[in-house]
Design a protein around this motif. Structure first.
Motif, PDB file in Angstrom:
ATOM      1  N   THR A  35       0.846  -1.195   0.000  1.00  0.00           N
ATOM      2  CA  THR A  35       0.000   0.000   0.000  1.00  0.00           C
ATOM      3  C   THR A  35       0.878   1.241   0.000  1.00  0.00           C
ATOM      4  O   THR A  35       1.972   1.242   0.556  1.00  0.00           O
ATOM      5  N   GLN A  36       0.406   2.281  -0.624  1.00  0.00           N
ATOM      6  CA  GLN A  36       1.154   3.544  -0.696  1.00  0.00           C
ATOM      7  C   GLN A  36       0.554   4.552   0.280  1.00  0.00           C
ATOM      8  O   GLN A  36      -0.655   4.747   0.308  1.00  0.00           O
ATOM      9  N   GLN A  37       1.402   5.156   1.099  1.00  0.00           N
ATOM     10  CA  GLN A  37       0.962   6.129   2.081  1.00  0.00           C
ATOM     11  C   GLN A  37       1.719   7.432   1.896  1.00  0.00           C
ATOM     12  O   GLN A  37       2.765   7.470   1.260  1.00  0.00           O
ATOM     13  N   GLU A  38       1.178   8.479   2.474  1.00  0.00           N
ATOM     14  CA  GLU A  38       1.805   9.793   2.385  1.00  0.00           C
ATOM     15  C   GLU A  38       2.038  10.348   3.777  1.00  0.00           C
ATOM     16  O   GLU A  38       1.219  10.151   4.678  1.00  0.00           O
ATOM     17  N   GLU A  39       3.157  11.019   3.942  1.00  0.00           N
ATOM     18  CA  GLU A  39       3.482  11.692   5.196  1.00  0.00           C
ATOM     19  C   GLU A  39       3.875  13.127   4.885  1.00  0.00           C
ATOM     20  O   GLU A  39       4.618  13.381   3.926  1.00  0.00           O
ATOM     21  N   VAL A  40       3.395  14.046   5.672  1.00  0.00           N
ATOM     22  CA  VAL A  40       3.679  15.463   5.447  1.00  0.00           C
ATOM     23  C   VAL A  40       4.702  15.937   6.469  1.00  0.00           C
ATOM     24  O   VAL A  40       4.539  15.720   7.671  1.00  0.00           O
ATOM     25  N   VAL A  41       5.786  16.546   5.987  1.00  0.00           N
ATOM     26  CA  VAL A  41       6.813  17.114   6.869  1.00  0.00           C
ATOM     27  C   VAL A  41       6.967  18.597   6.548  1.00  0.00           C
ATOM     28  O   VAL A  41       6.640  19.045   5.456  1.00  0.00           O
ATOM     29  N   LYS A  42       7.472  19.341   7.516  1.00  0.00           N
ATOM     30  CA  LYS A  42       7.629  20.784   7.359  1.00  0.00           C
ATOM     31  C   LYS A  42       9.104  21.162   7.273  1.00  0.00           C
ATOM     32  O   LYS A  42       9.967  20.507   7.838  1.00  0.00           O
ATOM     33  N   VAL A  43       9.343  22.257   6.548  1.00  0.00           N
ATOM     34  CA  VAL A  43      10.676  22.849   6.510  1.00  0.00           C
ATOM     35  C   VAL A  43      10.859  23.661   7.792  1.00  0.00           C
ATOM     36  O   VAL A  43      10.029  24.506   8.120  1.00  0.00           O
ATOM     37  N   GLU A  44      11.939  23.393   8.537  1.00  0.00           N
ATOM     38  CA  GLU A  44      12.156  24.043   9.824  1.00  0.00           C
ATOM     39  C   GLU A  44      13.551  24.658   9.885  1.00  0.00           C
ATOM     40  O   GLU A  44      14.464  24.222   9.183  1.00  0.00           O
ATOM     41  N   LYS A  45      13.670  25.663  10.742  1.00  0.00           N
ATOM     42  CA  LYS A  45      14.979  26.249  10.997  1.00  0.00           C
ATOM     43  C   LYS A  45      15.638  25.503  12.145  1.00  0.00           C
ATOM     44  O   LYS A  45      15.018  25.245  13.169  1.00  0.00           O
ATOM     45  N   TRP A  46      16.917  25.168  11.965  1.00  0.00           N
ATOM     46  CA  TRP A  46      17.611  24.396  12.968  1.00  0.00           C
ATOM     47  C   TRP A  46      19.104  24.694  12.888  1.00  0.00           C
ATOM     48  O   TRP A  46      19.549  25.450  12.019  1.00  0.00           O
ATOM     49  N   ASN A  47      19.846  24.119  13.791  1.00  0.00           N
ATOM     50  CA  ASN A  47      21.298  24.285  13.797  1.00  0.00           C
ATOM     51  C   ASN A  47      21.961  22.991  13.325  1.00  0.00           C
ATOM     52  O   ASN A  47      21.515  21.906  13.667  1.00  0.00           O
ATOM     53  N   ILE A  48      23.022  23.139  12.525  1.00  0.00           N
ATOM     54  CA  ILE A  48      23.783  21.983  12.046  1.00  0.00           C
ATOM     55  C   ILE A  48      25.124  21.953  12.768  1.00  0.00           C
ATOM     56  O   ILE A  48      25.852  22.950  12.777  1.00  0.00           O
ATOM     57  N   VAL A  49      25.435  20.822  13.358  1.00  0.00           N
ATOM     58  CA  VAL A  49      26.752  20.627  13.971  1.00  0.00           C
ATOM     59  C   VAL A  49      27.245  19.238  13.568  1.00  0.00           C
ATOM     60  O   VAL A  49      26.585  18.240  13.857  1.00  0.00           O
ATOM     61  N   GLU A  50      28.382  19.195  12.867  1.00  0.00           N
ATOM     62  CA  GLU A  50      28.989  17.923  12.506  1.00  0.00           C
ATOM     63  C   GLU A  50      30.338  17.810  13.198  1.00  0.00           C
ATOM     64  O   GLU A  50      31.095  18.784  13.276  1.00  0.00           O
ATOM     65  N   THR A  51      30.632  16.631  13.701  1.00  0.00           N
ATOM     66  CA  THR A  51      31.864  16.448  14.457  1.00  0.00           C
ATOM     67  C   THR A  51      32.605  15.206  13.995  1.00  0.00           C
ATOM     68  O   THR A  51      32.018  14.293  13.408  1.00  0.00           O
ATOM     69  N   VAL A  52      33.899  15.217  14.251  1.00  0.00           N
ATOM     70  CA  VAL A  52      34.728  14.014  14.130  1.00  0.00           C
ATOM     71  C   VAL A  52      34.987  13.530  15.552  1.00  0.00           C
ATOM     72  O   VAL A  52      35.591  14.246  16.356  1.00  0.00           O
ATOM     73  N   ASP A  53      34.505  12.345  15.876  1.00  0.00           N
ATOM     74  CA  ASP A  53      34.604  11.826  17.240  1.00  0.00           C
ATOM     75  C   ASP A  53      35.735  10.804  17.328  1.00  0.00           C
ATOM     76  O   ASP A  53      35.730   9.791  16.612  1.00  0.00           O
ATOM     77  N   VAL A  54      36.701  11.081  18.200  1.00  0.00           N
ATOM     78  CA  VAL A  54      37.850  10.193  18.391  1.00  0.00           C
ATOM     79  C   VAL A  54      38.160  10.089  19.879  1.00  0.00           C
ATOM     80  O   VAL A  54      37.640  10.851  20.688  1.00  0.00           O
ATOM     81  N   VAL A  55      39.000   9.141  20.209  1.00  0.00           N
ATOM     82  CA  VAL A  55      39.457   8.947  21.589  1.00  0.00           C
ATOM     83  C   VAL A  55      40.932   9.319  21.665  1.00  0.00           C
ATOM     84  O   VAL A  55      41.728   8.912  20.812  1.00  0.00           O
ATOM     85  N   GLY A  56      41.295  10.121  22.654  1.00  0.00           N
ATOM     86  CA  GLY A  56      42.683  10.523  22.832  1.00  0.00           C
ATOM     87  C   GLY A  56      43.107  10.380  24.278  1.00  0.00           C
ATOM     88  O   GLY A  56      42.398   9.800  25.103  1.00  0.00           O
ATOM     89  N   SER A  57      44.265  10.937  24.591  1.00  0.00           N
ATOM     90  CA  SER A  57      44.768  10.892  25.960  1.00  0.00           C
ATOM     91  C   SER A  57      45.417  12.219  26.312  1.00  0.00           C
ATOM     92  O   SER A  57      45.906  12.934  25.439  1.00  0.00           O
ATOM     93  N   SER A  58      45.385  12.546  27.599  1.00  0.00           N
ATOM     94  CA  SER A  58      45.948  13.806  28.071  1.00  0.00           C
ATOM     95  C   SER A  58      47.433  13.648  28.362  1.00  0.00           C
ATOM     96  O   SER A  58      47.933  12.545  28.580  1.00  0.00           O
ATOM     97  N   GLU A  59      48.108  14.793  28.362  1.00  0.00           N
ATOM     98  CA  GLU A  59      49.532  14.803  28.649  1.00  0.00           C
ATOM     99  C   GLU A  59      49.879  16.132  29.297  1.00  0.00           C
ATOM    100  O   GLU A  59      49.461  17.188  28.815  1.00  0.00           O
ATOM    101  N   LEU A  60      50.604  16.088  30.395  1.00  0.00           N
ATOM    102  CA  LEU A  60      51.082  17.313  31.021  1.00  0.00           C
ATOM    103  C   LEU A  60      52.230  17.853  30.183  1.00  0.00           C
ATOM    104  O   LEU A  60      53.299  17.256  30.097  1.00  0.00           O
ATOM    105  N   VAL A  61      52.007  19.005  29.542  1.00  0.00           N
ATOM    106  CA  VAL A  61      53.004  19.566  28.638  1.00  0.00           C
ATOM    107  C   VAL A  61      54.302  19.850  29.386  1.00  0.00           C
ATOM    108  O   VAL A  61      55.398  19.607  28.898  1.00  0.00           O
TER     109      VAL A  61
END
Length: 692
Positions: A35-61
């Motif tokens: 069966t074919q159905q329809e869904e209605v969505v709206k155009v909205e204002k929002w914020n975009i945030v993209e990240t690179v997620d990695v694991v690291g380690s700290s070091e006392l300089v």
């Protein structure tokens, strides 16, 4: 003899097992409906945030272990363990007797070289003046080289800035052309809509009363037929007092194979009678209520006929309940079921038709709302156009100002270069005049001798620094490995350990895909495993583009520094950190669900509704993030877009056939299997040992 009998029994049992494997098991037939159905969505204002997620380690300089790079005997240790020290404070010293002797020798050698140069020049020229003039010329040349490099970098910066502004202006001009085209389209649509509104309101009148009456009459015209249909089903099921004893002769065979359908049929008979009485007793004033009662009755009647049909079909044929009688019942029930379904479709159609009946005042109100909305869209577009025109004017003014500023600054740098060239020319002439009566070879030899002596003295003084161990920063001494009197050699591993836990660096490794998306001063968020609820702001301070390989994976080292000034958490070296490097950040952008966007070649479009009809609208898109796509043009905030969905449902039908095993074995095998299952035993043991 008994042994042979047991062998024969085992062989017989194996034959039975092989024979029993030829049986028909349960089969599943999957019937899929789409069966074919329809869904209605709206155009909205929002914020975009993209990240690179990695694991690291700290070091006392500033956590370092220091050692002498020079061999010698320790003569001074100025600190103790856990003493607080200052930057450049002398921590310890080696015996300096030998380096001081070398420094004295270098000074004497330099003095002798200067005297030889003075003898070459004579009493009329001061050797120190010649050396000073030569140094001035070299310094001027070095300054000119640095200035040339600065001018080249400045020109590159100017070209990049101007090109960026020109690109922004080009994009803004395209946006203005796009907005102008949209504004023209909105105005034409508004004018067309006005003309259409006048035509509709002129031709529409309130002529719906006859239609409503006609539909009421249609809804009630077959009432007698439906009462008879209920009686005929009652005749089959023997439910009412009148028909209670009519089917005694076949009662025990009716629905014997499908008791569930028979039970449901009895329930729906009661529901059908109740809904029919409700429909008969209603005064029929409201067509919508009448249709609602009709829908309730025909739904119950359809289910009643359907389940009765299945019960009759599941009956056992015999002399009292012949196949011809069963077929007669089924034919009658199939007819009732079909007519009920037809009436249900008519009710749905009638409801839809009633909803389309238009009142002139309502039409005018809806048309006025539509026109107001179109006018609002035109005004918003005009405002956006005016804003874009102001922005492009500001960009052009900024471009002009930048061009003028860069031109002035470049002119100043070129003037500085000309001044250096003039200074170099004057200094060179003075120098040439000083050495006019000296051969170039002798002068060069004497100057080189002086220069070598200066370098030797500088090396000796620098070597003296190796006999002192200085603190590179202020904090405290954690550990000392040597003391006064120790003789340190080149292979001695004796250190001073100092630390400062205030300045931290977090090191991560990025692969070749992520490294191209970051640069120095890119922002990041850091969370340490030791403080999971605390987020620290950070920036990238250095990127090492030298690749490293580990298990055929290429990576690059990136260092980040926490920018938060005040935090109470005690972060130590080698703490694990989750780092989210922000590669894209945009605020208040138009976003749309990516599933609503369709693509054909290089074009992207969405499906919208206009005047009740679906149409495709071409759009311009940009960044994609977390299932959302940024919209650059042709859609506004709040616009509704249609997503077309295809839904597939499945139903399963099972057929069970009898095993070819003897019934005694099959029954025993099933009970053994059940018992085995209940006792958490393997089902493979259900057929062994044999039941004898």
């Amino acid at each position: 003899m008994k042994k042979y009998i047991n062998i024969y029994l085992v062989i017989l049992w194996i034959i039975l097992v092989i024979w029993g494997n030829y049986f028909v098991e349960k089969k599943q037939k999957a019937n899929q409906t789409t069966t074919q159905q329809e869904e209605v969505v709206k155009v909205e204002k929002w914020n975009i945030v993209e990240t690179v997620d990695v694991v690291g380690s700290s070091e006392l300089v500033d956590e370092q272990k220091l050692k002498f790079t020079q061999q010698g005997k320790v003569v001074k240790v100025n600190v103790k363990e856990w003493d607080t020290i200052k930057k450049w404070q002398i921590i310890a010293e080696l015996d300096k007797t030998q380096p001081n002797y070398k420094i004295e020798q270098a000074k004497l050698s330099l003095e002798n070289s200067k005297l030889k140069l003075q003898d070459l020049l004579g009493n009329s020229v001061d050797a120190s003046q010649v050396l000073s003039s030569k140094k001035t010329i070299e310094d001027t040349k070095n300054k000119m080289e640095l200035l040339d490099l600065e001018i080249n970098n400045f020109i590159e910066e100017r070209d990049n800035t101007i090109a960026s502004l020109q690109k922004d202006i080009e994009i803004k001009e395209k946006d203005i052309l796009s907005t102008q085209a949209k504004l023209e389209t909105y105005k034409k649509e508004y004018e067309t809509s006005l003309a259409k509104q006048e035509n509709e309101e002129g031709n529409t009148s309130i002529q719906n009363s006859d239609k409503v009456i006609s539909m009421n009459q249609t809804a009630l015209q077959d009432m007698l037929y439906w009462e008879e249909s209920l009686l005929s089903i009652d005749y089959i099921l023997w439910l009412s007092d009148e028909n209670e004893e009519r089917n005694d002769e076949y009662e025990m065979y009716l629905g014997k194979k499908d008791q569930v359908s028979l039970s449901l049929a009895e329930q729906y008979y009661s529901k059908s009678k109740t809904s029919l009485n409700k429909l008969k007793n209603y005064n029929k004033e409201d067509i919508f209520v009448t249709l609602e009662y009709e829908n309730d009755f025909f739904s119950n009647l359809f289910s009643l006929a359907d389940y009765t049909y299945k019960a009759v079909e599941g009956s056992i044929e015999n002399v009292y309940f012949s196949q011809s009688k069963i077929d007669s019942f089924k034919t009658n029930l199939s007819s009732i079921r079909q007519k009920s379904q037809t009436n249900l479709a008519r009710i749905i159609s009638s409801n839809n038709e009633l909803k389309t009946l238009t009142n002139l005042d309502l039409l005018k109100s809806e048309n006025q709302n539509t026109q107001n909305q179109k006018l609002l869209t035109i005004k918003d577009t005009e405002l956006s156009l005016s804003k874009a025109e102001n922005e492009i004017t500001n960009l052009k003014n900024d471009l002009k100002l930048k061009e003028q500023t860069y031109a002035y600054q470049l002119l100043q740098k070129q003037k500085d270069k000309s001044a250096y060239e003039l200074t170099l020319s004057i200094n060179q002439a003075s120098y040439d005049e000083l050495i006019e009566w000296v051969s170039e070879y002798d002068l060069k030899t004497a100057q080189n001798s002086v220069r070598n002596a200066e370098i030797s003295l500088a090396d000796s003084l620098e070597d003296l620094e190796n006999y002192e161990l200085e603190a590179p920063f202020s904090w405290l001494v954690r550990k000392l490995d040597f003391q006064v009197g120790d003789n340190l050699t080149s292979d001695t591993e004796q250190y001073v350990y100092i630390e400062n836990p205030d300045l931290l660096v977090v090191t991560v490794s990025l692969d070749q895909i992520d490294i191209v998306n970051v640069k120095e001063w890119t922002k990041a968020i850091i969370t340490f495993d030791a403080f999971p609820k605390k987020e620290f702001n950070a920036v990238i301070t250095s990127i090492d583009y030298t690749p490293t390989e580990n298990s055929w994976v290429i990576s690059y080292e990136v260092k980040l520094v926490i920018t938060d000034e005040d935090y109470s958490e005690k972060i130590l070296s080698w703490m694990t950190a989750d780092v989210s490097i922000i590669t894209l950040e945009k605020n208040d952008v138009l976003l749309l669900d990516s599933t609503a966007i369709k693509s054909e070649w290089t074009k992207n479009y969405v499906i919208v509704k206009e005047n009740g009809e679906k149409k495709q609208e071409e759009i311009t898109i940009w960044a994609v993030s977390n299932g959302k796509t940024e919209i650059l043009s042709w859609l506004e905030e709040g616009d509704e877009v249609i997503i077309e969905l295809v839904k597939t449902t499945s139903t399963s039908e099972e057929e069970t056939k009898t095993s070819l095993f003897p019934t005694w074995w099959w029954g025993w095998n099933r009970s053994s299997s059940n018992s085995s299952s209940n006792n958490n035993s393997s089902s493979s043991n259900a057929w062994w040992p044999p039941p004898f």
